[in-house]
Design a protein around this motif. Sequence first.
Motif, PDB file in Angstrom:
ATOM      1  N   ARG A 127       0.901  -1.450   0.124  1.00  0.00           N
ATOM      2  CA  ARG A 127      -0.021  -0.019  -0.019  1.00  0.00           C
ATOM      3  C   ARG A 127       0.768   1.210  -0.194  1.00  0.00           C
ATOM      4  NH1 ARG A 127      -4.178  -2.176   4.563  1.00  0.00           N
ATOM      5  NH2 ARG A 127      -5.756  -3.147   3.265  1.00  0.00           N
ATOM      6  N   VAL A 128       1.990   1.010   0.929  1.00  0.00           N
ATOM      7  CA  VAL A 128       2.828   2.419   0.778  1.00  0.00           C
ATOM      8  C   VAL A 128       3.378   2.506  -0.592  1.00  0.00           C
ATOM      9  CG1 VAL A 128       5.033   3.500   1.698  1.00  0.00           C
ATOM     10  CG2 VAL A 128       3.255   2.203   3.386  1.00  0.00           C
TER      11      VAL A 128
ATOM     12  N   ASN B 189      -4.265   2.140   4.936  1.00  0.00           N
ATOM     13  CA  ASN B 189      -5.475   2.625   4.043  1.00  0.00           C
ATOM     14  C   ASN B 189      -5.953   1.415   3.178  1.00  0.00           C
ATOM     15  OD1 ASN B 189      -7.137   4.039   2.640  1.00  0.00           O
ATOM     16  ND2 ASN B 189      -5.696   5.554   1.850  1.00  0.00           N
ATOM     17  N   PRO B 190      -6.814   0.714   3.291  1.00  0.00           N
ATOM     18  CA  PRO B 190      -7.505   0.025   2.171  1.00  0.00           C
ATOM     19  C   PRO B 190      -8.215   0.525   1.028  1.00  0.00           C
ATOM     20  CG  PRO B 190      -9.172   0.061   4.131  1.00  0.00           C
ATOM     21  CD  PRO B 190      -7.829   0.948   4.503  1.00  0.00           C
ATOM     22  N   GLU B 191      -8.272   1.933   0.920  1.00  0.00           N
ATOM     23  CA  GLU B 191      -8.626   2.638  -0.327  1.00  0.00           C
ATOM     24  C   GLU B 191      -7.720   2.310  -1.381  1.00  0.00           C
ATOM     25  OE1 GLU B 191      -9.707   6.726   0.369  1.00  0.00           O
ATOM     26  OE2 GLU B 191     -11.243   6.147   2.192  1.00  0.00           O
TER      27      GLU B 191
ATOM     28  N   ILE C 248      -3.843  -1.406  -6.219  1.00  0.00           N
ATOM     29  CA  ILE C 248      -2.894  -2.604  -6.096  1.00  0.00           C
ATOM     30  C   ILE C 248      -3.249  -3.990  -6.955  1.00  0.00           C
ATOM     31  CG2 ILE C 248      -1.935  -4.298  -4.573  1.00  0.00           C
ATOM     32  CD1 ILE C 248      -2.044  -1.864  -2.314  1.00  0.00           C
ATOM     33  N   ILE C 249      -4.771  -4.035  -6.503  1.00  0.00           N
ATOM     34  CA  ILE C 249      -5.343  -5.319  -7.269  1.00  0.00           C
ATOM     35  C   ILE C 249      -5.447  -5.194  -8.839  1.00  0.00           C
ATOM     36  CG2 ILE C 249      -7.580  -6.547  -7.549  1.00  0.00           C
ATOM     37  CD1 ILE C 249      -7.870  -5.876  -4.563  1.00  0.00           C
ATOM     38  N   ALA C 250      -5.696  -3.827  -9.477  1.00  0.00           N
ATOM     39  CA  ALA C 250      -5.694  -3.813 -10.770  1.00  0.00           C
ATOM     40  C   ALA C 250      -4.252  -3.954 -11.387  1.00  0.00           C
ATOM     41  CB  ALA C 250      -5.953  -2.275 -11.127  1.00  0.00           C
ATOM     42  N   SER C 251      -3.268  -3.734 -10.798  1.00  0.00           N
ATOM     43  CA  SER C 251      -1.698  -3.977 -11.164  1.00  0.00           C
ATOM     44  C   SER C 251      -1.640  -5.399 -11.287  1.00  0.00           C
ATOM     45  CB  SER C 251      -0.890  -3.073 -10.447  1.00  0.00           C
ATOM     46  OG  SER C 251       0.576  -3.538 -10.656  1.00  0.00           O
TER      47      SER C 251
END
Length: 216
Positions: free
Chosen positions: A80-81, A136-138, A143-146
């Motif tokens: 996420r970072v 931050n789960p937003e 991330i999932i798209a990549s």
Amino acid sequence: MTAHTPHRDTDRETVPFWFDPLCPWSWITSRWLLEVEHVRPVRADWRIMSLAHLNLVQRHGEGLSDDYRALMARAWGPVRVCAAASEHSGHSILGPLYTALGTRVHQQRRRDDPTVITEALSEVGLPDSLATAALNPELDQVIIASHNEAFNAVGLDVGTPVLRVRDTTLFGPVMTPTPRGETAGRLWDGLVLVAGTEGFYELKRTRSRDVKPSFE
């Protein structure tokens, strides 16, 4: 023996490489790809993926120990970072940040040290405040798209590392320790050969349990 002539950036072939900062095998392969950059006309294109999403969501946590499940839950933080850093400073920051994180997590064996993220951010000139992105789960959809770009092509029965050689997305190569110099280049040549062979799908041998990642 003639001296190696550096390749111009405009002559280099882009190699997408998907990483999760916590994966030791991806780290070794990523250092190999950096070695390849010195001896072949290639350039790594660093992209993010999520071991947590792969193992806990796509594979439904099947066969995971409690300890590994806990590790996967924590694995969201560093990636996420990375996503937040890319949004803040552009895609090109991912390579330096991955190196800063991986050096601490793998080379220095500080995976559970909470100061690793802020140190890595500082090293690459990013604000410490980006460390809050770990919670931050937003950012997960980015991330999932990549992640899906890689795993929609390579399949879910593999893990990391994942890279793309021209039009072929592959799991691997998995190795330890990192090949250096022309040895790294020859491995790249072989990968290009098999990736360019129509109908090629798999080349693998079992890794015994006593083989551990070496970060030499």
